[in-house]
Structure formats: structure tokens, C-alpha cells
Scaffold this motif. Structure first.
Motif, short mmCIF file in Angstrom:
data_model
loop_
_atom_site.label_atom_id
_atom_site.label_comp_id
_atom_site.label_asym_id
_atom_site.label_seq_id
_atom_site.Cartn_x
_atom_site.Cartn_y
_atom_site.Cartn_z
N ARG A 135 0.72 -1.11 -0.06
CA ARG A 135 -0.46 -0.12 -0.32
C ARG A 135 0.67 1.11 0.03
O ARG A 135 0.63 2.14 -0.90
CB ARG A 135 -1.30 -0.14 1.51
N ASP A 136 1.77 0.98 1.02
CA ASP A 136 3.08 2.16 1.39
C ASP A 136 3.21 2.90 -0.61
O ASP A 136 3.28 3.47 -1.03
CB ASP A 136 4.26 2.25 1.43
N LEU A 137 3.70 1.74 -1.73
CA LEU A 137 4.78 1.31 -2.82
C LEU A 137 3.61 2.20 -3.72
O LEU A 137 3.53 2.61 -4.61
CB LEU A 137 4.98 0.23 -3.37
N VAL A 138 2.05 1.72 -3.23
CA VAL A 138 1.28 2.65 -4.21
C VAL A 138 1.02 4.14 -3.68
O VAL A 138 0.65 4.23 -5.21
CB VAL A 138 0.22 1.76 -3.97
N ARG A 139 0.82 4.40 -2.58
CA ARG A 139 0.70 5.88 -2.21
C ARG A 139 2.41 6.71 -3.20
O ARG A 139 1.87 7.36 -3.29
CB ARG A 139 1.04 5.92 -1.19
N GLU A 140 3.43 5.88 -3.76
CA GLU A 140 4.14 6.24 -3.71
C GLU A 140 4.03 6.79 -5.10
O GLU A 140 4.87 7.70 -5.75
CB GLU A 140 5.43 5.97 -2.90
#
Length: 77
Positions: free
Chosen positions: A27-32
Motif C-alpha cells: 500500500r505504501d508503494l501504491v501511494r508513492e
């Protein structure tokens, strides 16, 4: 068949490794990626990391930017 013949990409393992090293969840990677203007879903990230989905050239550029690495780093086997 060998694992490499079943995979649809060679960068997925490296993306997963870099993501974990940096303490990012999927999810963090999606946000980035979204912060860089590239919408991608968690499902797509999962499929890339598991070698079940091809990576586009645009995605490769976004991952390079997110992780601040070269294409050679992502393409390393």
C-alpha cells in the motif's frame, strides 16, 4: 519448466526486495507511485512482485524514481 520461464518479468523480485528494505508495504508503494502521478493498484504490485504480470516501461521508470535506483538495479537477475 524452470521458475524463470514461468515468470512474466525479472524485476518483480527486485521490486519486492527494495520495497521490504525500505520498510514499505505494498500500500505504501501504491501511494508513492500515485504521488508521482502513476496510479497503480495493490493487486498490480502483488502480481508484478510474484512475476504474474509484465511491467511496462512507464512502470519501470516510476519504480526507478520511487526507489531512486537505476534500471540495471531493477533488471538484475
Amino acid at each position: 519448466m524452470t521458475e524463470s520461464k514461468l515468470r512474466k518479468n525479472i524485476v518483480g523480485k527486485n521490486i519486492r526486495k527494495l520495497r521490504i528494505e525500505r520498510g514499505y508495504s505494498q500500500r505504501d508503494l501504491v501511494r508513492e507511485c500515485e504521488l508521482l502521478g502513476y496510479p497503480i493498484s495493490q493487486n498490480m504490485i502483488s502480481r508484478i512482485e510474484n512475476g504474474k504480470r509484465r511491467v511496462t516501461d512507464m512502470e519501470l521508470l516510476v519504480f526507478m524514481d520511487v526507489f531512486r535506483v537505476s534500471s540495471a538495479c531493477l533488471l538484475e537477475m
